[in-house]
Design a protein around this motif. Structure first.
Motif, short mmCIF file in Angstrom:
data_model
loop_
_atom_site.label_atom_id
_atom_site.label_comp_id
_atom_site.label_asym_id
_atom_site.label_seq_id
_atom_site.Cartn_x
_atom_site.Cartn_y
_atom_site.Cartn_z
N CYS A 81 0.35 3.10 3.73
CA CYS A 81 0.69 2.52 5.03
C CYS A 81 1.70 1.38 4.93
O CYS A 81 2.19 0.88 5.94
CB CYS A 81 -0.57 2.05 5.76
SG CYS A 81 -1.29 0.56 5.03
N CYS A 133 -6.89 2.44 3.80
CA CYS A 133 -6.36 3.77 3.43
C CYS A 133 -7.24 4.41 2.35
O CYS A 133 -7.49 5.61 2.38
CB CYS A 133 -4.93 3.66 2.92
SG CYS A 133 -3.75 3.28 4.23
N CYS A 154 0.85 -1.19 0.00
CA CYS A 154 0.00 0.00 0.00
C CYS A 154 0.89 1.24 0.00
O CYS A 154 1.82 1.35 0.80
CB CYS A 154 -0.91 0.00 1.24
SG CYS A 154 -1.78 1.57 1.48
N CYS A 175 -4.35 -0.11 0.19
CA CYS A 175 -5.21 -1.09 0.86
C CYS A 175 -6.60 -0.47 0.99
O CYS A 175 -6.77 0.74 0.82
CB CYS A 175 -4.65 -1.46 2.23
SG CYS A 175 -4.69 -0.11 3.43
ZN LIG Z 1 -2.88 1.29 3.50
#
Ligand SMILES: [Zn+2]
Length: 316
Positions: A223, A258, A220, A255
């Motif tokens: 994150c 997020c 991601c 992801c």
């Molecule tokens: Zn993420």
């Protein structure tokens, strides 16, 4: 009629965009009606419902500046700001009002009451009422209009027929004139496309970008969570509502968590460096100088910066 329409939208005093919105209403309305040989009664309530939609998008989604006369904010914008705040709203129009039906009703009622006393009688300054009949009359000074107790207009059959037949051409003329007005106070990408749409958009599928992005990185972007193929979201780094296009240099893999948090807002500023590096490594660097500008302008326009939990961009 064509001459009259063009002269109304392109000439005359322009202190706000009401006449464009009313013209858009007439075109949109005519498109949805079946042609029957009689006049069409349209309530102010019906017009106000569409005005809310048009101006909600301009104020809450696109963050257009409407105060062309600095001290004279259009009343419709004041009403929307009073009830919906002044911040950018990430939800779609439909979703936003789905659970706020009372608020929507309040807004429509206020617009109905406060916004039409000038635009409706002045839309046809020669008073021939070629398009519609209204129920305003001139006050004693001969200039101002007295407010009307009949909250409706009667759209002429001939006018409806004309709006239906010439819809596409008239819409293009209208969008052009509206954009000419708004570009004086707005520095925003794709101004014309935004005015042209002014409703919840049908977004293009981004799946074609998924493979390319996943070949670049499997985590991601925000994150750093390792992404499984089934749970890869494609996120617009600069919000789609602002940039209005799908380009690889502005897309990142993320992801679901997020992606959901970020939605149509700006990521934290720390992430700019990371996307710039990513683009440099992937032969997309020629857009990098624009990213910082887009970011700054988007923020100045009123888009929010969101907090992303466990952000990795600052450790890029
Ligand atoms: Zn993420």
């Amino acid at each position: 009629m064509k001459h009259l329409f063009v002269s109304i939208v392109s000439k005359g005093a322009k202190s706000n965009t009401y006449k464009f919105a009313l013209a858009k209403f007439l075109l949109d309305y005519s498109k949805t009606q079946n042609l029957k040989e009689e006049d069409y009664e349209i309530s102010f309530y019906e017009i106000a419902t569409k005005f809310l939609e048009y101006y909600w998008f301009q104020e809450c989604k696109y963050k257009f500046k409407q105060d062309f006369n600095k001290d004279k904010m259009p009343v419709v914008i004041r009403i929307i700001q009073e009830h919906c705040g002044t911040e950018y709203i990430a939800d779609s129009y439909e979703k936003y009002f789905k659970n706020r039906q009372e608020l929507q009703e309040t807004l429509i009622r206020e617009i109905e009451k406060k916004c039409f006393d000038n635009v409706i009688p002045r839309f046809q300054p020669d008073e021939q009422n070629e398009f519609y009949q209204h129920f305003y009359s001139r006050a004693k000074d001969g200039k101002a209009y007295k407010s009307s107790s009949e909250k409706k207009i009667i759209l002429k059959y001939e006018a409806l027929k004309f709006f239906k037949k010439e819809n596409e051409t008239l819409s293009k003329i209208l969008v052009l004139e509206w954009a000419k007005f708004l570009e004086k106070t707005n520095f925003t990408p794709r101004l014309i496309s935004k005015i042209e749409l002014m409703k919840d958009p049908k977004r293009n599928s981004l799946t074609k970008f998924r493979k390319i992005l996943m070949e670049m990185e499997e985590e991601c972007f925000y994150c750093g969570t390792k992404l499984e193929n089934t749970d890869v979201h494609i996120d617009h780094f600069i919000p789609w509502s602002y940039i209005y296009e799908d380009e690889l240099w502005n897309l990142v893999q993320s992801c679901s968590k997020c992606n959901l948090i970020k939605s149509d807002s700006l990521p934290p500023k720390d992430c700019i460096e990371k996307i710039v590096i990513r683009n440099e490594q992937r032969a997309l660097s020629k857009w990098n100088s624009d990213i910082t500008d887009y970011y700054e302008n988007c923020y100045k326009a009123g888009f929010q910066i969101v907090n992303i939990e466990n952000l990795q961009c600052n450790r890029a």
